[in-house]
Design an enzyme around this catalytic site. Structure first.
Site, PDB file in Angstrom:
ATOM      1  N   GLY A  43       0.835  -1.196   0.000  1.00 38.81           N
ATOM      2  CA  GLY A  43       0.000   0.000   0.000  1.00 38.81           C
ATOM      3  C   GLY A  43       0.865   1.239   0.000  1.00 38.81           C
ATOM      4  O   GLY A  43       2.013   1.194   0.469  1.00 38.81           O
ATOM      5  N   GLN A  48       2.934   9.813   1.435  1.00 41.28           N
ATOM      6  CA  GLN A  48       4.250   9.183   1.319  1.00 41.28           C
ATOM      7  C   GLN A  48       4.997   9.586   0.055  1.00 41.28           C
ATOM      8  O   GLN A  48       6.184   9.315  -0.076  1.00 41.28           O
ATOM      9  CB  GLN A  48       4.099   7.653   1.354  1.00 41.28           C
ATOM     10  CG  GLN A  48       3.575   7.145   2.688  1.00 41.28           C
ATOM     11  CD  GLN A  48       3.396   5.647   2.657  1.00 41.28           C
ATOM     12  OE1 GLN A  48       2.366   5.151   2.228  1.00 41.28           O
ATOM     13  NE2 GLN A  48       4.400   4.906   3.096  1.00 41.28           N
ATOM     14  N   CYS A  91       6.299  -0.286   6.968  1.00 39.79           N
ATOM     15  CA  CYS A  91       5.862   0.859   6.175  1.00 39.79           C
ATOM     16  C   CYS A  91       7.014   1.295   5.281  1.00 39.79           C
ATOM     17  O   CYS A  91       8.158   1.333   5.738  1.00 39.79           O
ATOM     18  CB  CYS A  91       5.473   1.994   7.129  1.00 39.79           C
ATOM     19  SG  CYS A  91       4.922   3.494   6.297  1.00 39.79           S
ATOM     20  N   LEU A  92       6.704   1.617   4.016  1.00 42.53           N
ATOM     21  CA  LEU A  92       7.768   2.025   3.101  1.00 42.53           C
ATOM     22  C   LEU A  92       8.429   3.329   3.557  1.00 42.53           C
ATOM     23  O   LEU A  92       9.550   3.619   3.167  1.00 42.53           O
ATOM     24  CB  LEU A  92       7.232   2.169   1.674  1.00 42.53           C
ATOM     25  CG  LEU A  92       6.757   0.871   0.997  1.00 42.53           C
ATOM     26  CD1 LEU A  92       6.234   1.155  -0.404  1.00 42.53           C
ATOM     27  CD2 LEU A  92       7.869  -0.165   0.947  1.00 42.53           C
ATOM     28  N   HIS A 133      -4.099   1.020   7.839  1.00 38.91           N
ATOM     29  CA  HIS A 133      -2.755   1.604   7.891  1.00 38.91           C
ATOM     30  C   HIS A 133      -2.654   2.789   6.916  1.00 38.91           C
ATOM     31  O   HIS A 133      -2.190   3.871   7.281  1.00 38.91           O
ATOM     32  CB  HIS A 133      -1.733   0.501   7.551  1.00 38.91           C
ATOM     33  CG  HIS A 133      -0.318   0.965   7.434  1.00 38.91           C
ATOM     34  ND1 HIS A 133       0.681   0.505   8.257  1.00 38.91           N
ATOM     35  CD2 HIS A 133       0.292   1.838   6.579  1.00 38.91           C
ATOM     36  CE1 HIS A 133       1.827   1.083   7.925  1.00 38.91           C
ATOM     37  NE2 HIS A 133       1.618   1.891   6.904  1.00 38.91           N
ATOM     38  N   GLU A 134      -3.140   2.584   5.685  1.00 37.56           N
ATOM     39  CA  GLU A 134      -3.065   3.649   4.675  1.00 37.56           C
ATOM     40  C   GLU A 134      -3.985   4.813   5.033  1.00 37.56           C
ATOM     41  O   GLU A 134      -3.634   5.975   4.864  1.00 37.56           O
ATOM     42  CB  GLU A 134      -3.423   3.107   3.279  1.00 37.56           C
ATOM     43  CG  GLU A 134      -2.525   1.998   2.752  1.00 37.56           C
ATOM     44  CD  GLU A 134      -1.042   2.323   2.869  1.00 37.56           C
ATOM     45  OE1 GLU A 134      -0.662   3.493   2.685  1.00 37.56           O
ATOM     46  OE2 GLU A 134      -0.267   1.403   3.158  1.00 37.56           O
ATOM     47  N   HIS A 137      -2.426   7.146   7.376  1.00 37.91           N
ATOM     48  CA  HIS A 137      -1.466   8.060   6.746  1.00 37.91           C
ATOM     49  C   HIS A 137      -2.142   9.376   6.360  1.00 37.91           C
ATOM     50  O   HIS A 137      -1.573  10.449   6.521  1.00 37.91           O
ATOM     51  CB  HIS A 137      -0.875   7.437   5.472  1.00 37.91           C
ATOM     52  CG  HIS A 137       0.340   6.580   5.701  1.00 37.91           C
ATOM     53  ND1 HIS A 137       1.504   7.070   6.259  1.00 37.91           N
ATOM     54  CD2 HIS A 137       0.581   5.273   5.421  1.00 37.91           C
ATOM     55  CE1 HIS A 137       2.415   6.085   6.322  1.00 37.91           C
ATOM     56  NE2 HIS A 137       1.874   4.984   5.823  1.00 37.91           N
TER      57      HIS A 137
HETATM   58 ZN    ZN Z   1       2.790   3.189   5.705  1.00 39.49          ZN
END
Ligand code: ZN
Length: 193
Positions: A43, A48, A91-92, A133-134, A137
């Site tokens: 995701g 991000q 997480c990226l 999670h997304e 963000h």
């Molecule tokens: Zn993340």
């Protein structure tokens, strides 16, 4: 397309809904999927990639071949949530950081897709976890904010390492200063939200 890393201030930005789905958004979404696959993510939220808009992309198989698993959530709203489940997350924007997070087991989420159509999805398992999670963000919330004291302590070193890296890059001018970042986000918001 560069994925920004913790503690970049855009990751703390509470994003605004997009006014419309246009060709620019479609192009951005495609690039987001490509960057996400490159790093085997499942995701990626607009924050991000340093954008102040409420949308994210997901493919829980992280596989470009599994196109039917590609989902775009524009201006999403979590309508209902139930149950509770713990599972490991990463997480990226927080490379090397993994910890268990408690989330709702099931959610009902509505959003707009890239065709501008309203979608309603009932999600469970990894799909539900990743969507929550997304979604976080978009409100400037990171999974590390949801850790208990002992889980947080276990990732403390990795977080300080990321903080030092970020400070060094900002000092060298590779990342704009906080004021410039805020000014850019404000300008982008006027354009499209
Ligand atoms: Zn993340």
């Amino acid at each position: 397309m560069r994925i920004i890393k913790y503690p970049h201030p855009t990751l703390r930005h509470k994003s605004k809904p997009l006014r419309r789905v246009d060709s620019e958004l479609k192009k951005t979404v495609r690039e987001m999927f490509d960057s996400m696959y490159e790093q085997t993510g499942i995701g990626l939220a607009a924050n991000q990639i340093d954008l102040p808009y409420r949308f994210f992309v997901m493919n829980i198989e992280s596989n470009p071949e599994a196109e039917h698993q590609e989902f775009v959530f524009i201006n999403p709203v979590i309508q209902k949530q139930s149950g509770s489940e713990e599972g490991e997350e990463g997480c990226l924007s927080l490379p090397e950081v993994y910890a268990p997070v408690r989330r709702s087991a099931k959610i009902l989420i509505s959003a707009y897709d890239l065709a501008g159509e309203e979608i309603h999805l009932e999600l469970s398992g990894l799909f539900a976890r990743a969507a929550q999670h997304e979604y976080d963000h978009l409100d400037g919330v990171l999974f590390i904010d949801r850790l208990g004291p002992s889980a947080l302590a276990s990732v403390k070193d990795e977080l300080s390492e990321l903080q030092s890296q970020f400070a060094a890059e900002q000092q060298r001018g590779m990342i704009p200063d906080d004021q410039q970042i805020a000014a850019r986000l404000a300008e982008l918001e006027t354009l499209r939200t």
